[in-house]
Design an enzyme around this catalytic site. Structure first.
Site: not given
Ligand code: CP
Length: 304
Positions: A51-52, A81, A102, A130
Site C-alpha cells: 500500500r504505502t 555494500k 521505509r 508510520h
Molecule cells: N499499511 C501499510 O503500511 O501497508 P504496506 O506495508 O503494504 O505498505
C-alpha cells in the site's frame, strides 16, 4: 514542515486542511494532474510494502510528477555494500525533490531528514512510527464518524511492534475527550511512552484483555496483525489467534461502529470476502484507498 517523520508534527488545523485538500482532489482529480509536473519523488524501501509504496507512487504520477524507486533497498541498493543511510540520502537528494523512505530502524527517518536537502517522508521506521498511515487513519475516522473528538476506540493486536497504532495515538491525543482502549496479548502491550503522552494530553486510556467485552462499546475497532517478523517464534506463538474478527465476533459489533485495519491482514480477520465487501462496518479497504488522496494532499503540501 520540510520533512514528515512523526505524526506529532501535524496540528489540528493542518490535519483538517489536508482532509479538505484530499476531498477536493478526490472530487476534481483532473484539476491536479499537472500540479507536480517537473518534480521527481524517490521511494526508498528497505522493508516490504504494498500500500504505502504503491499509493505514494500513484499519488505522484496522478499529480503529474515522476517516480524513481528501489523497492528492496536492503538487498538491491548499495546498503548491501555497507553504505550508510546518511550517504545514501545525500546522494539521492541530489537526484530528486523528495524521498519516501521505509527503513527497519526506529529513528531512521529523523536521521535522514537531518542530512537531507529535500523533504523526507517517513513511510515506516522499524517499530517507531508510520505517520502517513496515521493521516489516512484519521481521515478515515473523520469520513466515517464525522468527528475526531469524543471517539471511543479499541486498538487491538500487536501494540508493541505496531508503528501505525503509535502514530495514531499521537494524532488522537490532539483532540479532546477521546478514549483509547488497548487490547493486546500480554507480551505485546503498548509501550509506556505512548501512555505517558496520552496522560499529558488528558486522554483517557485503559487496557483490556477481553475483546468480546469491548466490541459492543466502541466507535472504532482498529485491529492489527501480530508482526511475526519482529519477534521471537515463541512470542508469536503465544500471541497469535487471541483476537479475531470473524462472523461470530462481528455479531457483537454495533451497526454504527467501524472496523479498521492498516493491512495487510492475516488470521486476525477471518471473514468471507462477501461480508468484507458488503458490510458497512468494515472499512479497511476504503481506508487503504483514502491513503491515495491524503498522500496526494501531503505531496502537494511538501512540494508545491
Ligand atoms: N499499511 C501499510 O503500511 O501497508 P504496506 O506495508 O503494504 O505498505
Amino acid at each position: 514542515m520540510k520533512s514528515f517523520y512523526e505524526s506529532q508534527q501535524i496540528n489540528e488545523k493542518k490535519l483538517f486542511e489536508l482532509f479538505k485538500k484530499a476531498d477536493d482532489i478526490r472530487a476534481n482529480l483532473k484539476k491536479y494532474d499537472k500540479m507536480l509536473s517537473g518534480k521527481i519523488m524517490a521511494t526508498l524501501f528497505y522493508e516490504p510494502s504494498t500500500r504505502t509504496r504503491l499509493s505514494f507512487e500513484t499519488a505522484m504520477l496522478k499529480l503529474g510528477g515522476k517516480v524513481i524507486s528501489t523497492e528492496n533497498a536492503r538487498e538491491f541498493s548499495s546498503a548491501i555494500k555497507g553504505e550508510s543511510i546518511e550517504d545514501t540520502i545525500r546522494v539521492i537528494s541530489s537526484y530528486c525533490d523528495c524521498i519516501v523512505m521505509r527503513h527497519y530502524e526506529e529513528g531512521s527517518a529523523l536521521k535522514a531528514s537531518k542530512i537531507s536537502s529535500i523533504p523526507i517522508i517517513n513511510a515506516g521506521d522499524g517499530k517507531g512510527q508510520h505517520p502517513t498511515q496515521a493521516l489516512l487513519d484519521a481521515y478515515t475516522i473523520f469520513r466515517e464518524i464525522g468527528r475526531l473528538e469524543k471517539i471511543k476506540i479499541a486498538l487491538v493486536g500487536d501494540l508493541l511492534s505496531g508503528r501505525t497504532v503509535r502514530s495514531l495515538c499521537y494524532l488522537l491525543g490532539k483532540f479532546s475527550e477521546n478514549e483509547i482502549i488497548f487490547v493486546s496479548p500480554e507480551n505485546l502491550r503498548m509501550k509506556d511512552d505512548i501512555k505517558q503522552y496520552l496522560d499529558k494530553h488528558k486522554i483517557i486510556w485503559g487496557e483490556e484483555k477481553d475483546l468480546q467485552k469491548i466490541l459492543p462499546k466502541v466507535d472504532i475497532i482498529y485491529i492489527t496483525r501480530i508482526q511475526k517478523e519482529r519477534m521471537k517464534k515463541e512470542d508469536y506463538e503465544k500471541a497469535r489467534g487471541k483476537y479475531v474478527i470473524n462472523e461470530e465476533t462481528l455479531k457483537l459489533v454495533r451497526k454504527e461502529t467501524r472496523i479498521m485495519h492498516p493491512l495487510p491482514h492475516v488470521e486476525e480477520i477471518d471473514l468471507p470476502i462477501k461480508i468484507e465487501q458488503e458490510d458497512k462496518r468494515i472499512v479497511y479497504f476504503k481506508q487503504a484507498e483514502n491513503g491515495l488522496y491524503i498522500r496526494m494532499a501531503l505531496l502537494l503540501e511538501l512540494l508545491k
